[in-house]
Design an enzyme around this catalytic site. Structure first.
Site, short mmCIF file in Angstrom:
data_model
loop_
_atom_site.label_atom_id
_atom_site.label_comp_id
_atom_site.label_asym_id
_atom_site.label_seq_id
_atom_site.Cartn_x
_atom_site.Cartn_y
_atom_site.Cartn_z
N ARG A 11 -49.31 25.10 -1.56
CA ARG A 11 -49.07 26.40 -0.92
C ARG A 11 -49.69 27.54 -1.74
O ARG A 11 -49.82 28.65 -1.24
CB ARG A 11 -47.57 26.70 -0.85
CG ARG A 11 -46.76 25.91 0.16
CD ARG A 11 -46.94 26.43 1.57
NE ARG A 11 -45.73 26.62 2.34
CZ ARG A 11 -45.13 25.70 3.08
NH1 ARG A 11 -45.56 24.47 3.11
NH2 ARG A 11 -44.07 26.02 3.80
N ARG A 65 -33.34 24.47 12.10
CA ARG A 65 -33.44 24.67 10.65
C ARG A 65 -32.87 26.03 10.25
O ARG A 65 -33.06 27.01 10.96
CB ARG A 65 -34.91 24.59 10.22
CG ARG A 65 -35.37 23.18 9.93
CD ARG A 65 -36.86 23.08 9.74
NE ARG A 65 -37.44 24.06 8.83
CZ ARG A 65 -38.72 24.04 8.46
NH1 ARG A 65 -39.53 23.09 8.91
NH2 ARG A 65 -39.21 24.95 7.64
N ARG A 117 -41.71 33.96 5.39
CA ARG A 117 -42.56 32.76 5.33
C ARG A 117 -43.99 33.12 5.73
O ARG A 117 -44.95 32.64 5.11
CB ARG A 117 -42.00 31.66 6.23
CG ARG A 117 -40.75 31.04 5.69
CD ARG A 117 -39.94 30.32 6.76
NE ARG A 117 -40.56 29.09 7.21
CZ ARG A 117 -40.18 28.44 8.31
NH1 ARG A 117 -39.21 28.91 9.06
NH2 ARG A 117 -40.78 27.33 8.64
N LYS A 129 -47.92 20.88 11.64
CA LYS A 129 -48.23 19.93 10.54
C LYS A 129 -47.40 18.65 10.69
O LYS A 129 -47.93 17.55 10.59
CB LYS A 129 -47.89 20.52 9.15
CG LYS A 129 -48.58 21.81 8.79
CD LYS A 129 -48.27 22.21 7.35
CE LYS A 129 -46.84 22.44 6.98
NZ LYS A 129 -46.11 23.61 7.25
N ARG A 149 -37.97 26.02 18.10
CA ARG A 149 -38.07 24.72 17.44
C ARG A 149 -36.71 24.09 17.15
O ARG A 149 -35.79 24.74 16.68
CB ARG A 149 -38.84 24.86 16.13
CG ARG A 149 -38.89 23.54 15.35
CD ARG A 149 -40.05 23.47 14.42
NE ARG A 149 -39.86 24.30 13.24
CZ ARG A 149 -40.74 24.33 12.24
NH1 ARG A 149 -41.85 23.62 12.31
NH2 ARG A 149 -40.52 25.10 11.21
O1 C5P Z 1 -43.50 23.07 4.99
P1 C5P Z 1 -42.20 23.61 5.51
O2 C5P Z 1 -42.36 24.76 6.46
O3 C5P Z 1 -41.31 22.54 6.05
O4 C5P Z 1 -41.44 24.20 4.23
C1 C5P Z 1 -40.16 24.77 4.36
C2 C5P Z 1 -39.84 25.60 3.16
O5 C5P Z 1 -39.84 24.80 1.98
C3 C5P Z 1 -40.81 26.72 2.86
O6 C5P Z 1 -40.59 27.88 3.67
C4 C5P Z 1 -40.50 26.99 1.39
O7 C5P Z 1 -39.29 27.69 1.26
C5 C5P Z 1 -40.27 25.56 0.88
N1 C5P Z 1 -41.51 24.99 0.31
C6 C5P Z 1 -41.94 25.46 -0.92
N2 C5P Z 1 -43.10 24.97 -1.49
C7 C5P Z 1 -43.82 24.05 -0.85
C8 C5P Z 1 -43.41 23.56 0.42
C9 C5P Z 1 -42.24 24.08 0.98
O8 C5P Z 1 -41.29 26.31 -1.52
N3 C5P Z 1 -44.97 23.59 -1.41
MG MG Z 2 -42.83 20.44 8.44
#
Ligand code: C5P
Ligand code: MG
Length: 211
Positions: free
Chosen positions: A88, A157, A168, A14, A123
């Site tokens: 999400r 990260r 996740r 993404k 990553r």
């Molecule tokens: O999108 P990304 O993988 O960078 O998001 C990292 C973390 O941020 C997710 O695993 C979650 O813990 C949090 N997050 C969330 N709600 C969202 C987007 C991200 O809780 N809408």
């Molecule tokens: Mg991202």
């Protein structure tokens, strides 16, 4: 130019695709993950509240994240946008529908769990938003540990580890079917296989957003 909503498992690209789209077209990139990580790094109240949740790989409450995105969208004053990481959950999608117009497409970046975990373990990211992968030749940084774009040190990260990944990915599976059904029923869903070259994926996305 259509607004873009990405739905994808962790490490599907993404952020990588958003960065290319932002360079080629005039998109604002709204990455909720980046916004939350910035809040953590700045030590704000929001950051303190969400750090444990994110490190474990769980989701921040709908209430917090909807407010964050609504404020960001309001500040764009109509500029085309990419939503990277939001919605999400179905609740988030329903809330979003009330604050954006119809000129958007939802792009589902489809990736197997096996491929996602191999990407996660390799990553590395930069604070400027660029992302690299030491397991994929075309995504390695030119200088080990340094960002090609800005020269900063690359970091892993805190949630890019196998334990957080499992949560996740499960969270993704638990929520995504309802999200895909929702956007499919609105005729707003396009699925793209991302187990391919970054440039081929980008070409497919370009075709969809310029359609
Ligand atoms: O999108 P990304 O993988 O960078 O998001 C990292 C973390 O941020 C997710 O695993 C979650 O813990 C949090 N997050 C969330 N709600 C969202 C987007 C991200 O809780 N809408
Ligand atoms: Mg991202």
């Amino acid at each position: 130019m259509k607004n873009i909503i990405f739905i994808a498992p962790p490490a599907a690209g993404k952020g990588t695709q958003s960065n290319i789209l932002k360079e080629k077209y005039d998109y604002a990139h709204i990455s909720t993950g980046d916004m939350l990580r910035e809040a953590i790094n700045s030590g704000s109240k929001l950051g303190i509240d969400v750090k444990n949740i994110i490190d474990k790989g769980e989701l921040v409450s709908d209430e917090i994240i909807i407010k964050l995105v609504a404020e960001k969208l309001a500040s764009l004053k109509g500029k085309p946008f990419i939503l990277d990481g939001f919605p999400r959950t179905l609740n988030q999608a329903i809330a979003l529908e009330k604050i954006i117009d119809d000129n958007y497409v939802t792009i589902y970046l489809d990736l197997s769990e096996e491929e996602a975990i191999s990407r996660i373990t390799g990553r590395l990211t930069c604070s400027c938003g660029k992302s690299y992968n030491i397991n994929i030749d075309s995504l390695k940084p030119k200088i080990v540990g340094k960002c090609d774009a800005c020269g900063s040190n690359l970091i892993k990260r805190d949630d890019d580890n196998v334990d957080a990944f499992k949560i996740r990915f499960k969270t993704f599976l638990d929520n995504t079917e309802a999200l895909l059904d929702y956007y499919n029923s609105k005729n707003k869903l396009v699925k793209i296989d991302v187990n391919r070259e970054v440039s081929d994926i980008f070409n497919d996305i370009s075709g969809v957003v310029n359609d």
